[in-house]
Design a protein around this motif. Structure first.
Motif, mmCIF file in Angstrom:
data_model
loop_
_atom_site.group_PDB
_atom_site.id
_atom_site.type_symbol
_atom_site.label_atom_id
_atom_site.label_comp_id
_atom_site.label_asym_id
_atom_site.label_seq_id
_atom_site.Cartn_x
_atom_site.Cartn_y
_atom_site.Cartn_z
ATOM 1 N N LEU A 25 0.520 3.029 -6.613
ATOM 2 C CA LEU A 25 1.304 1.604 -5.916
ATOM 3 C C LEU A 25 0.410 0.609 -5.799
ATOM 4 O O LEU A 25 -0.988 0.141 -5.756
ATOM 5 C CB LEU A 25 2.118 1.790 -4.262
ATOM 6 C CG LEU A 25 2.960 2.713 -3.862
ATOM 7 C CD1 LEU A 25 3.189 3.522 -2.633
ATOM 8 C CD2 LEU A 25 4.034 1.775 -4.659
ATOM 9 N N HIS A 78 2.709 4.942 4.631
ATOM 10 C CA HIS A 78 2.197 3.484 3.429
ATOM 11 C C HIS A 78 1.145 2.869 4.341
ATOM 12 O O HIS A 78 1.585 2.467 4.965
ATOM 13 C CB HIS A 78 2.977 2.959 1.923
ATOM 14 C CG HIS A 78 3.338 4.125 1.262
ATOM 15 N ND1 HIS A 78 4.297 4.741 0.439
ATOM 16 C CD2 HIS A 78 2.757 5.116 0.806
ATOM 17 C CE1 HIS A 78 4.298 5.223 0.196
ATOM 18 N NE2 HIS A 78 3.429 5.690 -0.118
ATOM 19 N N GLU A 127 0.706 9.333 -7.062
ATOM 20 C CA GLU A 127 1.382 8.722 -5.928
ATOM 21 C C GLU A 127 0.254 9.714 -4.616
ATOM 22 O O GLU A 127 0.958 9.580 -4.133
ATOM 23 C CB GLU A 127 2.727 9.074 -4.796
ATOM 24 C CG GLU A 127 3.669 8.542 -6.383
ATOM 25 C CD GLU A 127 3.808 7.254 -6.822
ATOM 26 O OE1 GLU A 127 3.228 6.505 -6.191
ATOM 27 O OE2 GLU A 127 3.867 7.039 -8.013
ATOM 28 N N GLU A 161 -3.632 6.285 -3.237
ATOM 29 C CA GLU A 161 -3.664 5.820 -2.452
ATOM 30 C C GLU A 161 -3.508 6.283 -1.371
ATOM 31 O O GLU A 161 -3.426 5.436 0.165
ATOM 32 C CB GLU A 161 -2.032 5.147 -2.170
ATOM 33 C CG GLU A 161 -0.773 5.567 -1.679
ATOM 34 C CD GLU A 161 -0.285 5.883 -3.545
ATOM 35 O OE1 GLU A 161 -1.307 6.424 -3.724
ATOM 36 O OE2 GLU A 161 0.921 7.096 -3.267
ATOM 37 N N HIS A 162 -3.648 7.966 -0.874
ATOM 38 C CA HIS A 162 -3.905 8.767 -0.257
ATOM 39 C C HIS A 162 -4.978 9.530 0.053
ATOM 40 O O HIS A 162 -5.249 10.306 1.548
ATOM 41 C CB HIS A 162 -2.551 9.257 0.285
ATOM 42 C CG HIS A 162 -1.362 8.801 0.024
ATOM 43 N ND1 HIS A 162 -0.656 8.379 1.508
ATOM 44 C CD2 HIS A 162 -0.676 9.171 -1.030
ATOM 45 C CE1 HIS A 162 0.397 7.945 0.922
ATOM 46 N NE2 HIS A 162 0.840 8.969 -0.490
HETATM 47 MG MG LIG Z 1 2.345 6.971 -1.486
#
Ligand SMILES: [Mg+2]
Ligand SMILES: C[S@@+](CC[C@H](N)C(=O)[O-])C[C@H]1O[C@@H](n2cnc3c(N)ncnc32)[C@H](O)[C@@H]1O
Length: 316
Positions: A234, A260, A204, A207-208
């Motif tokens: 995601l 997000h 996770e 995506e950042h």
């Molecule tokens: Mg995330």
């Protein structure tokens, strides 16, 4: 070839699908701009107008047009969000409730992938004994701790100093996790230090980051020859918009609003493409799904919201 739970998929098919998306003039503006962003962080690597003519993977030069020097994986706006809630990592009912809740499920995937790849007996008390693992973007150490309990020699790194402080303070409370090493640093810095690991995790996180392609290459560079890289993220789908953003942030209030950015999410096809370009061969993929009926998380063929993928560093 890589497999999802229960079925085998040919990566070449996925590449063709990805390229169709990349090359299709009918693709939505969101899709095209996102793919360009995913691939090259602001400098479009190719646009709908310069679509590849063949269904084969395009040459490196097609994908990697000259661009600004890589400035690292940190996106300050993203890391600021995590710094703001660093004290809440171990609050099982706080903003990280979903990560705590999905932990047993993703750990089961990770344990199974690592045991299978490194020929370890998953039924022993310490199945990951002898494996050197780095968890990039470890946050408060939610995954580092169980990995250490499974016998792995764990390094957790995160770009946010406060996260590292919280993770370290938590790990030293228990002798079974006190061996974990934590550092506030990035994957690219570890690459510069020529560090290598049997397994590299980024859960996770992709995506950042500022440049997912370069980030993925750093993860690959950290893996030893034949080492494993495991990424979860995601999917960029209608379902993820509804569940991970509208549901989790706005209706259920599981996460702070704005956690997000949907446009930074990545489809499994895009992740497969990135992995391939980073010399990673995707092995297995599974969806991580939540059932509102049973209130339980499980691994599934359904990758429409969140998913996890294992890959192996290709021989050069
Ligand atoms: Mg995330
Ligand atoms: C959604 S959290 C995931 C935490 C942990 N991997 C987990 O799944 O429990 C994303 C984490 O990535 C970290 N992060 C963001 N960008 C990063 C980067 N470029 N390098 C290292 N860590 C980063 C954030 O500070 C945050 O702790």
């Amino acid at each position: 070839m890589w497999r999802t739970r229960g079925c085998l998929l040919q990566s070449s098919t996925l590449f063709r699908q990805s390229l169709r998306v990349l090359s299709s003039n009918s693709t939505s503006a969101v899709g095209v701009s996102n793919i360009n962003q995913v691939v090259s962080d602001g400098t479009p690597s190719f646009t709908a107008n310069e679509s590849p003519t063949s269904a084969e993977e395009p040459s490196q030069s097609r994908f990697q047009k000259p661009k600004e020097k890589y400035k690292g994986s940190i996106d300050n706006a993203e890391t600021a969000k995590f710094a703001a809630i660093a004290e809440t990592w171990w609050d099982h009912y706080g903003p990280y409730k979903p990560l705590h809740a999905m932990n047993p499920v993703r750990l089961s995937f990770i344990r199974s992938a690592l045991c299978h790849h490194f020929r370890k007996d998953g039924d022993t008390a310490k199945p990951l004994d002898g494996l050197k693992v780095v968890d990039v973007g470890c946050g408060g150490g939610l995954v580092c701790e169980p990995l250490a309990r499974m016998g792995a020699q764990v390094l957790g790194v995160d770009a946010v100093e406060k996260n590292i402080k919280v993770a370290s303070a938590h790990a030293i409370q228990d002798p079974s996790t006190s061996s974990i090493q934590y550092r506030c640093t990035t994957a690219e810095q570890l690459v510069l230090e020529k560090q290598e690991f049997d397994a590299v995790l980024a859960l996770e996180v992709i995506e950042h980051v500022a440049d997912p392609m370069e980030f993925c290459k750093s993860l690959a560079a950290l893996a030893k020859k034949d080492g494993m890289v495991i990424i979860s993220t995601l999917n960029r789908s209608i379902s993820s918009y509804g569940l991970a953003i509208v549901g989790a942030e706005y209706i259920l209030g599981w996460l702070p609003k704005g956690t997000h950015d949907w446009s930074k999410f990545m489809t499994p096809e895009e992740l497969a493409l990135l992995m391939n370009r980073a010399s990673l061969s995707m092995e297995e993929m599974a969806g991580i799904v939540f059932s509102p009926l049973t209130q339980r998380w499980s691994l599934s063929d359904d990758t429409s919201v969140d998913y996890i993928a294992s890959s192996v560093k290709k021989q050069k």
